[in-house]
Design a protein around this motif. Structure first.
Motif, PDB file in Angstrom:
ATOM      1  N   VAL A  23     -13.135  65.261  71.396  1.00 31.58           N
ATOM      2  CA  VAL A  23     -13.628  66.605  71.714  1.00 31.58           C
ATOM      3  C   VAL A  23     -14.180  66.641  73.132  1.00 31.58           C
ATOM      4  O   VAL A  23     -13.956  67.585  73.907  1.00 31.58           O
ATOM      5  CB  VAL A  23     -14.691  67.037  70.690  1.00 31.58           C
ATOM      6  CG1 VAL A  23     -15.382  68.324  71.142  1.00 31.58           C
ATOM      7  CG2 VAL A  23     -14.071  67.225  69.308  1.00 31.58           C
ATOM      8  N   CYS A  24     -14.917  65.595  73.492  1.00 29.83           N
ATOM      9  CA  CYS A  24     -15.535  65.532  74.816  1.00 29.83           C
ATOM     10  C   CYS A  24     -14.475  65.511  75.921  1.00 29.83           C
ATOM     11  O   CYS A  24     -14.558  66.264  76.900  1.00 29.83           O
ATOM     12  CB  CYS A  24     -16.425  64.296  74.911  1.00 29.83           C
ATOM     13  SG  CYS A  24     -17.223  64.100  76.511  1.00 29.83           S
ATOM     14  N   VAL A  25     -13.467  64.650  75.777  1.00 33.95           N
ATOM     15  CA  VAL A  25     -12.431  64.529  76.803  1.00 33.95           C
ATOM     16  C   VAL A  25     -11.621  65.828  76.915  1.00 33.95           C
ATOM     17  O   VAL A  25     -11.374  66.331  78.013  1.00 33.95           O
ATOM     18  CB  VAL A  25     -11.509  63.334  76.493  1.00 33.95           C
ATOM     19  CG1 VAL A  25     -10.307  63.320  77.455  1.00 33.95           C
ATOM     20  CG2 VAL A  25     -12.274  62.030  76.599  1.00 33.95           C
ATOM     21  N   GLY A  26     -11.231  66.364  75.745  1.00 37.03           N
ATOM     22  CA  GLY A  26     -10.463  67.611  75.781  1.00 37.03           C
ATOM     23  C   GLY A  26     -11.236  68.755  76.422  1.00 37.03           C
ATOM     24  O   GLY A  26     -10.704  69.529  77.233  1.00 37.03           O
ATOM     25  N   TRP A  62     -21.939  70.503  73.152  1.00 36.52           N
ATOM     26  CA  TRP A  62     -22.750  70.621  71.930  1.00 36.52           C
ATOM     27  C   TRP A  62     -22.014  70.013  70.728  1.00 36.52           C
ATOM     28  O   TRP A  62     -22.606  69.290  69.927  1.00 36.52           O
ATOM     29  CB  TRP A  62     -23.090  72.076  71.665  1.00 36.52           C
ATOM     30  CG  TRP A  62     -23.958  72.289  70.457  1.00 36.52           C
ATOM     31  CD1 TRP A  62     -25.310  72.224  70.399  1.00 36.52           C
ATOM     32  CD2 TRP A  62     -23.498  72.622  69.133  1.00 36.52           C
ATOM     33  NE1 TRP A  62     -25.749  72.474  69.124  1.00 36.52           N
ATOM     34  CE2 TRP A  62     -24.649  72.725  68.319  1.00 36.52           C
ATOM     35  CE3 TRP A  62     -22.252  72.835  68.566  1.00 36.52           C
ATOM     36  CZ2 TRP A  62     -24.570  73.038  66.974  1.00 36.52           C
ATOM     37  CZ3 TRP A  62     -22.174  73.149  67.218  1.00 36.52           C
ATOM     38  CH2 TRP A  62     -23.332  73.249  66.442  1.00 36.52           C
ATOM     39  N   CYS A  63     -20.693  70.316  70.639  1.00 40.94           N
ATOM     40  CA  CYS A  63     -19.907  69.772  69.520  1.00 40.94           C
ATOM     41  C   CYS A  63     -19.810  68.253  69.605  1.00 40.94           C
ATOM     42  O   CYS A  63     -19.871  67.547  68.576  1.00 40.94           O
ATOM     43  CB  CYS A  63     -18.516  70.395  69.494  1.00 40.94           C
ATOM     44  SG  CYS A  63     -18.514  72.138  68.988  1.00 40.94           S
ATOM     45  N   MET A  69     -23.925  63.001  66.281  1.00 37.16           N
ATOM     46  CA  MET A  69     -25.142  62.951  65.478  1.00 37.16           C
ATOM     47  C   MET A  69     -24.813  62.808  63.993  1.00 37.16           C
ATOM     48  O   MET A  69     -25.473  62.058  63.252  1.00 37.16           O
ATOM     49  CB  MET A  69     -25.971  64.217  65.705  1.00 37.16           C
ATOM     50  CG  MET A  69     -26.705  64.240  67.023  1.00 37.16           C
ATOM     51  SD  MET A  69     -28.002  62.994  67.100  1.00 37.16           S
ATOM     52  CE  MET A  69     -29.082  63.545  65.799  1.00 37.16           C
ATOM     53  N   LEU A  70     -23.766  63.535  63.558  1.00 32.00           N
ATOM     54  CA  LEU A  70     -23.357  63.425  62.165  1.00 32.00           C
ATOM     55  C   LEU A  70     -22.785  62.037  61.864  1.00 32.00           C
ATOM     56  O   LEU A  70     -22.805  61.576  60.715  1.00 32.00           O
ATOM     57  CB  LEU A  70     -22.315  64.508  61.834  1.00 32.00           C
ATOM     58  CG  LEU A  70     -22.847  65.950  61.835  1.00 32.00           C
ATOM     59  CD1 LEU A  70     -21.704  66.937  61.646  1.00 32.00           C
ATOM     60  CD2 LEU A  70     -23.891  66.140  60.727  1.00 32.00           C
ATOM     61  N   GLY A  71     -22.277  61.394  62.904  1.00 31.40           N
ATOM     62  CA  GLY A  71     -21.762  60.038  62.723  1.00 31.40           C
ATOM     63  C   GLY A  71     -22.844  58.972  62.785  1.00 31.40           C
ATOM     64  O   GLY A  71     -22.575  57.792  62.523  1.00 31.40           O
ATOM     65  N   ILE A 220     -16.861  71.260  62.633  1.00 30.79           N
ATOM     66  CA  ILE A 220     -17.400  71.528  63.971  1.00 30.79           C
ATOM     67  C   ILE A 220     -16.363  71.179  65.042  1.00 30.79           C
ATOM     68  O   ILE A 220     -16.184  71.895  66.026  1.00 30.79           O
ATOM     69  CB  ILE A 220     -18.702  70.741  64.194  1.00 30.79           C
ATOM     70  CG1 ILE A 220     -19.795  71.281  63.264  1.00 30.79           C
ATOM     71  CG2 ILE A 220     -19.135  70.799  65.652  1.00 30.79           C
ATOM     72  CD1 ILE A 220     -21.067  70.466  63.285  1.00 30.79           C
ATOM     73  N   ALA A 221     -15.664  70.055  64.822  1.00 32.33           N
ATOM     74  CA  ALA A 221     -14.606  69.685  65.756  1.00 32.33           C
ATOM     75  C   ALA A 221     -13.530  70.767  65.808  1.00 32.33           C
ATOM     76  O   ALA A 221     -13.006  71.108  66.881  1.00 32.33           O
ATOM     77  CB  ALA A 221     -13.994  68.350  65.358  1.00 32.33           C
ATOM     78  N   GLY A 222     -13.220  71.328  64.625  1.00 34.57           N
ATOM     79  CA  GLY A 222     -12.226  72.400  64.582  1.00 34.57           C
ATOM     80  C   GLY A 222     -12.678  73.624  65.368  1.00 34.57           C
ATOM     81  O   GLY A 222     -11.904  74.248  66.103  1.00 34.57           O
ATOM     82  N   VAL A 223     -13.977  73.993  65.177  1.00 35.35           N
ATOM     83  CA  VAL A 223     -14.520  75.137  65.929  1.00 35.35           C
ATOM     84  C   VAL A 223     -14.462  74.858  67.421  1.00 35.35           C
ATOM     85  O   VAL A 223     -14.110  75.725  68.240  1.00 35.35           O
ATOM     86  CB  VAL A 223     -15.972  75.434  65.480  1.00 35.35           C
ATOM     87  CG1 VAL A 223     -16.595  76.480  66.391  1.00 35.35           C
ATOM     88  CG2 VAL A 223     -15.982  75.894  64.031  1.00 35.35           C
TER      89      VAL A 223
END
Length: 696
Positions: A23-26, A62-63, A69-71, A220-223
């Motif tokens: 998510v961060c890289v994308g 944020w995601c 954090m969830l991990g 969240i990743a999907g959002v």
């Protein structure tokens, strides 16, 4: 460093860590593209791109943080404060918006680094606001060294990322900027988590559902993907629209809007390519210049709409006749140019026949058919030229010869025949330079009374001494000036200079100035004369304008109206070259001229030809009956002067009475004195203008 790595390995779900990294890289790649769009725009469009970039950046940061954090596996039940969680998202979005705005403002060289530092602080603020929302059953402690280090890392890497991004593009610079921003986000999170210590305090009935947390992370990743994907789609759509717009603009820049043929810019590109190709392959190229013959006539008779229709029709016809590598363009006005690769003269002749047919085929306009016709000039590469400039110039010369040829509409360049045209064009350019550099002068020929020999005035005659060719006859350069339009500034210069000089003469003789037919067509001639008289202070009664009958004959009604305006100023009008026109008697009946100038051609045979003598007597008798003074030109012998005296001619001028000479000679002879004190300067500078006096 090892503590951070241990934290990632031992305290995190690697699958969710990798998801967060993706998510961060994308998101970071998308941020880079959105910021690129922002830097290309300004105003509201720039603000819109900055807003989209801020939302995409805040959401992806944020995601990334929330999934990581969830991990995180603290070994105790966890939950989240929804209010603080939402606030952490807003902090990320708002902080990135402010940071990006500062970075792209361009106010100082440090703006990108300052904006980037603000983005880094926003990432840290978002992270620790999110940690406040993190509810865990246990005793929390913080290692402040790691906490401070996380903030420093986020700030430094973010400042570096935007500093690199906003610099002039270098190889792999944008990749380095993307990597720096990823490091800012990742180092902040995991260094900050390494600073986080939890001593679990288990309470009965409290537990966390790992499967639910993983599902939430995926959601969240999907959002995040949706938000970042939407932003990326905006970038791609804008890029596509921009590319289409650039292509349309390029097409518009290279295409003539009226005929849809290539324009001059496109022609220049194509001829460069064709010449290069011909030189490499040893091929032959023909350049054909095409100028419509009766286009102006159609425009004048039927209006510009009809003229546009003619250009469109001919353009379409020529386009339909193109084959293979043939190329044709509209250069402007009614001028076209074609390029044709040929192997034999037969193939070239066929192509020229198609072009000729296209321009000669009648065009229906309303209920009338027009056949525009064209003058076509052809130059061949390498036979006639080897460079682009020479090829175009030679084809142009051939085309001008075709315009003057009453038999042939297609002319090939021939050096011996076209050098005359080239010389005329060179002389025209020299004449323009002579006007700009004040290299012209006025000579004066005296006009005297036949009965008394007294001076009545002087005719102002333009002279040009070329810096290389010496004196050039007015019979040579005046027609060039009329053809090129230079006669307007040239005529105005003569009028202003002659009036300015004559205003200072003592006695106050009249000055006579020839008016070109092209000048006379100029609608502002009466206004120009009035302005010059007021500017120079010359009395209107001392100015006499000479014009030929052919000048009036073109449009009698308009001509007489203009002559009346000029006479109302108090200026005299003389009919020059009388006896050589089409309807002399009708012209004299229609307008009250102040003087008739008998053409010099009659005086040349006055002593030997009874017919010439009879014409002179008739003209003088006509002048007396109409009470119009007659001036005879070209008096070269005493016998001619005696004849005029016996017949009662009023005035005369010619070599017998005085040749055209510079003003300096007239002053030196005592015929004219200057009323101002500018004489010493004038004498000292015989080719210049001093004290308002232009002298020879």
């Amino acid at each position: 460093m090892m503590t951070v790595l241990y934290c990632i390995r031992d305290d995190h779900n690697i699958v969710l860590v990798l998801l967060a990294a993706a998510v961060c890289v994308g998101g970071t790649i998308t941020i880079k593209r959105l910021l690129t769009d922002a830097t290309r725009t300004c105003g509201m469009q720039k603000a819109a791109w900055l807003f989209i970039a801020a939302v995409a950046a805040g959401a992806s940061i944020w995601c990334t943080h929330f999934i990581a954090m969830l991990g995180y596996e603290p070994g105790a039940p966890v939950s989240f404060d929804p209010v603080m969680t939402v606030i952490s998202l807003l902090v990320a979005v708002g902080g990135c918006g402010v940071g990006f705005t500062v970075a792209t403002s361009g106010k100082t060289r440090l703006s990108p680094a300052l904006g980037g530092a603000f983005v880094g602080l926003s990432i840290a603020a978002m992270h620790y606001t999110g940690m406040i929302a993190y509810r865990i059953q246990g005793i929390l402690t913080w290692d402040m060294n790691y906490l401070y280090a996380s903030i420093v890392l986020a700030t430094v890497f973010s400042a570096l990322a935007l500093h690199i991004f906003m610099r002039p593009p270098l190889p792999r610079a944008r990749l380095a900027a993307t990597g720096s921003l990823v490091l800012a986000i990742v180092s902040l999170h995991f260094t900050g988590m390494a600073a986080f210590r939890v001593e679990p305090m288990l309470i009965d009935g409290s537990f966390s559902d790992p499967a639910a947390l993983r599902a939430l992370a995926i959601a969240i990743a999907g959002v995040s993907i949706i938000i970042v994907g939407s932003a990326l789609a905006s970038h791609l759509i804008d890029g596509s629209v921009r590319a289409e717009s650039i292509e349309r603009l390029r097409e518009m820049a290279l295409t003539d809007s009226l005929t849809s043929l290539p324009n001059r810019v496109s022609f220049n590109d194509r001829i460069d390519h064709e010449i290069e190709l011909a030189n490499e392959s040893g091929g032959k190229l023909a350049l054909i210049c095409i100028d419509l013959d009766r286009f102006k006539e159609i425009n004048d008779l039927r209006g510009h709409a009809a003229g546009d229709l003619v250009l469109q029709t001919i353009g379409q016809r020529m386009r339909d006749r193109l084959q293979g590598h043939d190329f044709i363009a509209r250069l402007g006005g009614d001028e076209f140019a074609a390029l044709h690769r040929y192997k034999s003269k037969t193939g070239l002749s066929d192509f020229l026949a198609k072009i000729e047919a296209a321009v000669n085929e009648p065009i229906q306009i309303d209920e009338t058919e027009f056949s525009p016709g064209a003058s076509i000039g052809v130059a061949l590469l390498p036979d006639d030229a080897i460079s682009k400039e020479a090829l175009i110039n030679n084809a142009d010369l051939a085309m001008y010869r075709a315009k003057a040829d009453l038999v042939h509409s297609i002319c090939f360049y021939e050096q011996s025949m076209d050098e005359t045209v080239r010389a005329r064009r060179t002389l025209t350019a020299d004449l323009k330079e002579a006007i700009e550099k004040d290299q012209l002068d006025i000579h004066y020929q005296v006009q005297t009374s036949v009965a008394t020999g007294e001076i009545r005035g002087f005719e102002a005659l333009l002279r040009w001494k070329h810096p290389e060719r010496g004196h050039i006859s007015p019979m040579e350069f005046i027609p060039l000036a009329e053809e090129s339009g230079l006669i307007l500034p040239l005529g105005e210069w003569v009028l202003r200079t002659a009036c300015s000089r004559a205003a200072n003469w003592q006695p106050a003789y009249k000055v006579s100035i020839n008016i070109s037919p092209v000048q006379f067509v100029h609608a502002d001639l009466p206004r120009l004369i009035d302005e010059i008289l007021k500017e120079t202070g010359l009395q209107p009664a001392r100015l006499e304008l000479e014009l030929t009958e052919s000048t009036i004959f073109a449009d009698k009604e308009r001509s007489f109206a203009m002559l009346r305006q000029i006479k109302e100023l108090g200026v005299s009008i003389a009919l020059d070259d009388f006896g050589t026109g089409y309807s002399s008697l009708e012209t004299l009946r229609s307008f009250p001229f102040d003087k008739i100038k008998l053409d010099r051609s009659f005086m040349g045979e006055a002593e030997t030809s009874p017919q010439a003598k009879a014409i002179i007597r008739a003209v003088l008798a006509l002048g007396k009956s109409l009470e119009i003074p007659v001036l005879a030109e070209g008096i070269e012998t005493q016998g001619q002067l005696s004849l005029l005296s016996a017949e009662g001619c009023d005035e005369a001028q010619g070599y017998l009475l005085g040749r055209p000479v510079p003003l300096f000679n007239i002053i030196e002879s005592g015929q004219v004195k200057l009323a101002t004190i500018a004489l010493p300067d004038a004498i000292a500078c015989p080719n210049g203008i001093k004290g308002g006096q232009a002298v020879a």
